[in-house]
Design a protein around this motif. Structure first.
Motif, mmCIF file in Angstrom:
data_model
loop_
_atom_site.group_PDB
_atom_site.id
_atom_site.type_symbol
_atom_site.label_atom_id
_atom_site.label_comp_id
_atom_site.label_asym_id
_atom_site.label_seq_id
_atom_site.Cartn_x
_atom_site.Cartn_y
_atom_site.Cartn_z
ATOM 1 N N ALA A 182 0.834 -1.201 0.000
ATOM 2 C CA ALA A 182 0.000 0.000 0.000
ATOM 3 C C ALA A 182 0.868 1.249 0.000
ATOM 4 N N GLU A 183 0.407 2.251 -0.718
ATOM 5 C CA GLU A 183 1.031 3.568 -0.740
ATOM 6 C C GLU A 183 -0.059 4.608 -0.507
ATOM 7 N N LEU A 184 0.365 5.782 -0.125
ATOM 8 C CA LEU A 184 -0.564 6.907 -0.057
ATOM 9 C C LEU A 184 -0.224 7.866 -1.180
ATOM 10 N N VAL A 185 -1.248 8.318 -1.883
ATOM 11 C CA VAL A 185 -1.073 9.341 -2.906
ATOM 12 C C VAL A 185 -1.721 10.605 -2.366
ATOM 13 N N LEU A 186 -0.883 11.605 -2.137
ATOM 14 C CA LEU A 186 -1.345 12.874 -1.570
ATOM 15 C C LEU A 186 -1.515 13.907 -2.672
ATOM 16 N N THR A 187 -2.547 14.693 -2.578
ATOM 17 C CA THR A 187 -2.692 15.860 -3.440
ATOM 18 C C THR A 187 -2.288 17.067 -2.617
ATOM 19 N N LEU A 188 -1.263 17.769 -3.096
ATOM 20 C CA LEU A 188 -0.848 19.015 -2.460
ATOM 21 C C LEU A 188 -1.492 20.170 -3.206
ATOM 22 N N SER A 189 -2.130 21.050 -2.479
ATOM 23 C CA SER A 189 -2.736 22.234 -3.075
ATOM 24 C C SER A 189 -1.929 23.459 -2.673
ATOM 25 N N PHE A 190 -1.677 24.307 -3.663
ATOM 26 C CA PHE A 190 -0.861 25.498 -3.462
ATOM 27 C C PHE A 190 -1.731 26.745 -3.395
ATOM 28 N N GLU A 191 -1.166 27.789 -2.831
ATOM 29 C CA GLU A 191 -1.892 29.046 -2.654
ATOM 30 C C GLU A 191 -2.370 29.624 -3.983
ATOM 31 N N ASN A 192 -1.646 29.332 -5.071
ATOM 32 C CA ASN A 192 -2.011 29.890 -6.379
ATOM 33 C C ASN A 192 -3.025 29.023 -7.120
ATOM 34 N N GLY A 193 -3.541 27.971 -6.478
ATOM 35 C CA GLY A 193 -4.537 27.101 -7.082
ATOM 36 C C GLY A 193 -3.960 25.861 -7.735
ATOM 37 N N GLY A 194 -2.652 25.780 -7.855
ATOM 38 C CA GLY A 194 -2.022 24.610 -8.451
ATOM 39 C C GLY A 194 -2.089 23.408 -7.535
ATOM 40 N N GLN A 195 -1.926 22.241 -8.137
ATOM 41 C CA GLN A 195 -1.927 20.992 -7.372
ATOM 42 C C GLN A 195 -0.816 20.085 -7.878
ATOM 43 N N SER A 196 -0.288 19.267 -6.987
ATOM 44 C CA SER A 196 0.712 18.255 -7.321
ATOM 45 C C SER A 196 0.379 16.985 -6.573
ATOM 46 N N LEU A 197 0.727 15.853 -7.183
ATOM 47 C CA LEU A 197 0.567 14.565 -6.531
ATOM 48 C C LEU A 197 1.909 14.109 -5.983
ATOM 49 N N VAL A 198 1.888 13.556 -4.777
ATOM 50 C CA VAL A 198 3.087 13.009 -4.147
ATOM 51 C C VAL A 198 2.725 11.615 -3.638
ATOM 52 N N THR A 199 3.560 10.641 -3.977
ATOM 53 C CA THR A 199 3.330 9.274 -3.528
ATOM 54 C C THR A 199 4.261 8.944 -2.374
ATOM 55 N N LEU A 200 3.700 8.399 -1.312
ATOM 56 C CA LEU A 200 4.475 8.005 -0.145
ATOM 57 C C LEU A 200 4.484 6.493 -0.017
ATOM 58 N N ASP A 201 5.670 5.918 0.156
ATOM 59 C CA ASP A 201 5.747 4.488 0.442
ATOM 60 C C ASP A 201 5.285 4.260 1.884
#
Length: 84
Positions: free
Chosen positions: A19-38
């Motif tokens: 299992a992993e966690l996939v996080l969505t990071l939201s930025f102040e300017n409205g942008g988003q990024s995905l980060v996967t954690l082992d």
């Protein structure tokens, strides 16, 4: 990346079936990024945030996510790979 926070968390299966966690990071300017954690990074972040579940990570800062990733990669520091 200041001001980025976790806005969504999903559980996913890694290529090895763990299992992993996939996080969505939201930025102040409205942008988003995905980060996967082992698993190691996910457990580290859960502990750091005193979260009982993945949903408890909502609102965590990018710095906390970064620190969990560093801890995960650092667990192999100083070990030598003897496999050939």
């Amino acid at each position: 990346m200041s001001g980025a926070t976790v806005s969504q968390v999903q559980i996913a299966a890694a290529h090895d079936g763990e299992a992993e966690l996939v996080l969505t990071l939201s930025f102040e300017n409205g942008g988003q990024s995905l980060v996967t954690l082992d698993e190691f990074a996910a457990r580290t972040l859960l502990t750091t945030c005193a979260a009982d579940s993945a949903d408890g990570l909502i609102g965590a800062s990018w710095e906390q996510v970064r620190d969990a990733l560093v801890a995960s990669s650092g667990r192999y520091a100083g070990t030598q790979n003897t496999e050939h």
